[in-house]
Design a protein around this motif. Structure first.
Motif, PDB file in Angstrom:
ATOM      1  N   ILE A 116       0.832  -1.208   0.000  1.00 44.58           N
ATOM      2  CA  ILE A 116       0.000   0.000   0.000  1.00 44.58           C
ATOM      3  C   ILE A 116       0.865   1.255   0.000  1.00 44.58           C
ATOM      4  CG2 ILE A 116      -1.892   1.227   1.153  1.00 44.58           C
ATOM      5  CD1 ILE A 116      -2.500  -1.348   2.690  1.00 44.58           C
ATOM      6  N   THR A 117       0.522   2.230  -0.827  1.00 45.85           N
ATOM      7  CA  THR A 117       1.234   3.512  -0.822  1.00 45.85           C
ATOM      8  C   THR A 117       0.426   4.569  -0.065  1.00 45.85           C
ATOM      9  OG1 THR A 117       0.236   4.295  -2.901  1.00 45.85           O
ATOM     10  CG2 THR A 117       2.256   2.971  -3.064  1.00 45.85           C
ATOM     11  N   GLY A 118       1.121   5.630   0.346  1.00 41.89           N
ATOM     12  CA  GLY A 118       0.456   6.741   1.015  1.00 41.89           C
ATOM     13  C   GLY A 118      -0.031   6.402   2.406  1.00 41.89           C
ATOM     14  N   CYS A 119       0.816   5.731   3.195  1.00 39.06           N
ATOM     15  CA  CYS A 119       0.401   5.254   4.523  1.00 39.06           C
ATOM     16  C   CYS A 119       0.788   6.190   5.662  1.00 39.06           C
ATOM     17  CB  CYS A 119       0.981   3.862   4.776  1.00 39.06           C
ATOM     18  SG  CYS A 119       0.348   2.579   3.658  1.00 39.06           S
ATOM     19  N   ASP A 120       1.278   7.379   5.356  1.00 45.48           N
ATOM     20  CA  ASP A 120       1.670   8.320   6.411  1.00 45.48           C
ATOM     21  C   ASP A 120       0.487   8.731   7.277  1.00 45.48           C
ATOM     22  OD1 ASP A 120       4.647   9.499   5.596  1.00 45.48           O
ATOM     23  OD2 ASP A 120       3.475   8.849   3.883  1.00 45.48           O
ATOM     24  N   SER A 121      -0.700   8.800   6.677  1.00 48.16           N
ATOM     25  CA  SER A 121      -1.879   9.266   7.410  1.00 48.16           C
ATOM     26  C   SER A 121      -3.120   8.895   6.615  1.00 48.16           C
ATOM     27  CB  SER A 121      -1.822  10.791   7.615  1.00 48.16           C
ATOM     28  OG  SER A 121      -1.869  11.455   6.355  1.00 48.16           O
ATOM     29  N   GLY A 122      -4.270   9.307   7.152  1.00 51.06           N
ATOM     30  CA  GLY A 122      -5.516   9.194   6.413  1.00 51.06           C
ATOM     31  C   GLY A 122      -5.887   7.801   5.982  1.00 51.06           C
ATOM     32  N   LEU A 123      -6.367   7.691   4.745  1.00 50.03           N
ATOM     33  CA  LEU A 123      -6.902   6.435   4.241  1.00 50.03           C
ATOM     34  C   LEU A 123      -5.837   5.345   4.165  1.00 50.03           C
ATOM     35  CD1 LEU A 123      -9.289   4.885   3.123  1.00 50.03           C
ATOM     36  CD2 LEU A 123      -8.767   5.812   0.858  1.00 50.03           C
ATOM     37  N   PHE A 130      -3.047   4.975   5.837  1.00 53.57           N
ATOM     38  CA  PHE A 130      -2.703   4.542   7.196  1.00 53.57           C
ATOM     39  C   PHE A 130      -3.753   3.574   7.730  1.00 53.57           C
ATOM     40  CE2 PHE A 130      -3.234   5.352  11.807  1.00 53.57           C
ATOM     41  CZ  PHE A 130      -1.996   4.922  12.269  1.00 53.57           C
ATOM     42  N   ASN A 131      -5.026   3.906   7.549  1.00 54.92           N
ATOM     43  CA  ASN A 131      -6.096   3.060   8.060  1.00 54.92           C
ATOM     44  C   ASN A 131      -6.252   1.768   7.266  1.00 54.92           C
ATOM     45  OD1 ASN A 131      -7.871   4.350  10.375  1.00 54.92           O
ATOM     46  ND2 ASN A 131      -7.148   6.037   9.081  1.00 54.92           N
ATOM     47  N   MET A 132      -5.982   1.790   5.973  1.00 57.89           N
ATOM     48  CA  MET A 132      -6.025   0.563   5.190  1.00 57.89           C
ATOM     49  C   MET A 132      -4.919  -0.396   5.641  1.00 57.89           C
ATOM     50  SD  MET A 132      -7.157   1.618   1.289  1.00 57.89           S
ATOM     51  CE  MET A 132      -5.735   2.639   0.947  1.00 57.89           C
ATOM     52  N   SER A 180     -10.530  13.884   7.134  1.00 55.66           N
ATOM     53  CA  SER A 180      -9.818  12.892   7.943  1.00 55.66           C
ATOM     54  C   SER A 180      -8.448  12.577   7.367  1.00 55.66           C
ATOM     55  CB  SER A 180     -10.655  11.608   8.034  1.00 55.66           C
ATOM     56  OG  SER A 180     -11.910  11.855   8.601  1.00 55.66           O
ATOM     57  N   SER A 181      -8.034  13.367   6.399  1.00 54.79           N
ATOM     58  CA  SER A 181      -6.798  13.090   5.675  1.00 54.79           C
ATOM     59  C   SER A 181      -5.897  14.315   5.679  1.00 54.79           C
ATOM     60  CB  SER A 181      -7.144  12.691   4.235  1.00 54.79           C
ATOM     61  OG  SER A 181      -5.998  12.670   3.417  1.00 54.79           O
ATOM     62  N   GLN A 209      -5.821   9.793  12.585  1.00 60.69           N
ATOM     63  CA  GLN A 209      -7.213   9.461  12.851  1.00 60.69           C
ATOM     64  C   GLN A 209      -7.446   7.999  12.534  1.00 60.69           C
ATOM     65  OE1 GLN A 209     -10.260  12.204  11.760  1.00 60.69           O
ATOM     66  NE2 GLN A 209      -8.848  13.918  11.505  1.00 60.69           N
ATOM     67  N   PHE A 210      -8.067   7.311  13.480  1.00 59.21           N
ATOM     68  CA  PHE A 210      -8.342   5.892  13.327  1.00 59.21           C
ATOM     69  C   PHE A 210      -9.807   5.726  12.945  1.00 59.21           C
ATOM     70  CE2 PHE A 210      -4.799   6.475  16.135  1.00 59.21           C
ATOM     71  CZ  PHE A 210      -3.906   5.481  15.794  1.00 59.21           C
TER      72      PHE A 210
END
Length: 320
Positions: free
Chosen positions: A22-29, A31-33, A206-207, A253-254
């Protein structure tokens, strides 16, 4: 039709041997994925733009489980994509019983502002990250994806279905990603690779996708000509004052599993996935239906109502 829907909703089995990239895991979607996949007992390779970000640090804290691995990946830097591919190849070589279940192209950036305002740097960066970035990374990983018959999930946007004023470049990047997704789905079907378009709906609050909005506004204003400074006047300031609510870094945000993450989970694990999964509030659904059936002049009016941005005070500006 009932039988097909039943087969479509049958889920793939999950285990620690399933790898989700998964890319873009610093925050938001993103991170939650990553957290969702980890909680489902899968192995996650979470790619963060900044290894020192709060999200990256949190995910690194889960590495003791041997099912969470965090990489620093910049979609604009080819060497980091090559390193990511090398990490995955090495991991699969050392863990021959593991399988790459899915690549999730989630990373993205957004800049609000009328197109005339946006600098070349800003609109090219959105195209680069949101469209060319997933293309570059997927290109690197395609031999592995073909070999494992993996799934590709491209996170697009409602803006890829109906572009909106103020985010023209972002909409163009997501529309491009959507059509690339559709062509890729057909090309790779013969190899057993499924390609899915996932639209997460309203998630900007949330992102951190628009966290640098005020920095972007400053960049735009500094490159205004004198004529533009006079012509747009208070409108530009009011416009960006309105956007302060989405600006600035947000705390982690979780998100619970209902709604957006449940839709993602189906896109990931449905044995016979749909070509597109859309998570949206009722307001978005109503507007999307109207956009598809109304004549252009009504669509334009509805779009203005949907966006609800400050009005341009034309007469006020001319009097100055």
């Amino acid at each position: 039709m009932v039988l097909w829907n039943f087969l479509r909703r049958h889920s793939l089995p999950v285990s620690p041997k399933n790898i989700i990239f998964i890319t873009g895991c610093d925050s938001g979607l993103g991170f939650n994925m990553a957290l969702l996949c980890h909680s489902c007992n899968m192995t996650v390779i979470s790619c963060c733009h900044n290894a020192d970000s709060k999200g990256a640090k949190y995910l690194q804290g889960l590495q003791s489980s041997k099912r969470m691995y965090t990489l620093e990946v910049d979609l604009l830097k080819h060497d980091t994509l090559v390193e990511a591919r090398g990490f995955l190849e090495k991991f699969l070589k050392e863990n021959k019983d593991h399988k790459l279940l899915a690549l999730v192209n989630n990373a993205g950036i957004m800049c609000f502002g009328e197109f005339e305002w946006q600098t070349r740097n800003l609109f090219e960066q959105q195209i680069n990250v949101n469209l060319l970035g997933p293309m570059r990374l997927t290109k690197e990983l395609l031999p592995i994806i073909r070999s494992h018959k993996s799934r590709i999930i491209n996170v697009t946007s409602h803006c890829g279905l109906q572009s909106l004023p103020g985010i023209a470049a972002y909409g163009a990047s997501k529309a491009g990603l959507r059509f690339w997704n559709d062509a890729l789905r057909i090309e790779l079907a013969k190899f057993g690779v499924k390609v899915v378009n996932f639209i997460p709906g309203s998630f900007v609050m949330s992102s951190n996708i628009a966290s640098r909005q005020q920095d972007h506004a400053n960049e735009m204003e500094t490159q205004f000509s004198k004529e533009q400074q006079h012509f747009y006047g208070d409108y530009f300031k009011e416009y960006n004052e309105y956007l302060k609510i989405i600006s600035g870094p947000k705390p982690l945000q979780f998100v619970d599993e209902h709604g957006i993450l449940n839709t993602f989970k189906r896109a990931l694990l449905d044995e016979n996935p749909k070509s597109i999964y859309i998570n949206e509030p009722l307001r978005y659904k109503i507007y999307r239906i109207l956009f598809n059936i109304c004549p252009t002049y009504i669509v334009d009016w509805l779009t203005i109502k949907f966006v609800s941005m400050p009005d341009y005070k034309y007469i006020k500006v001319l009097k100055k």
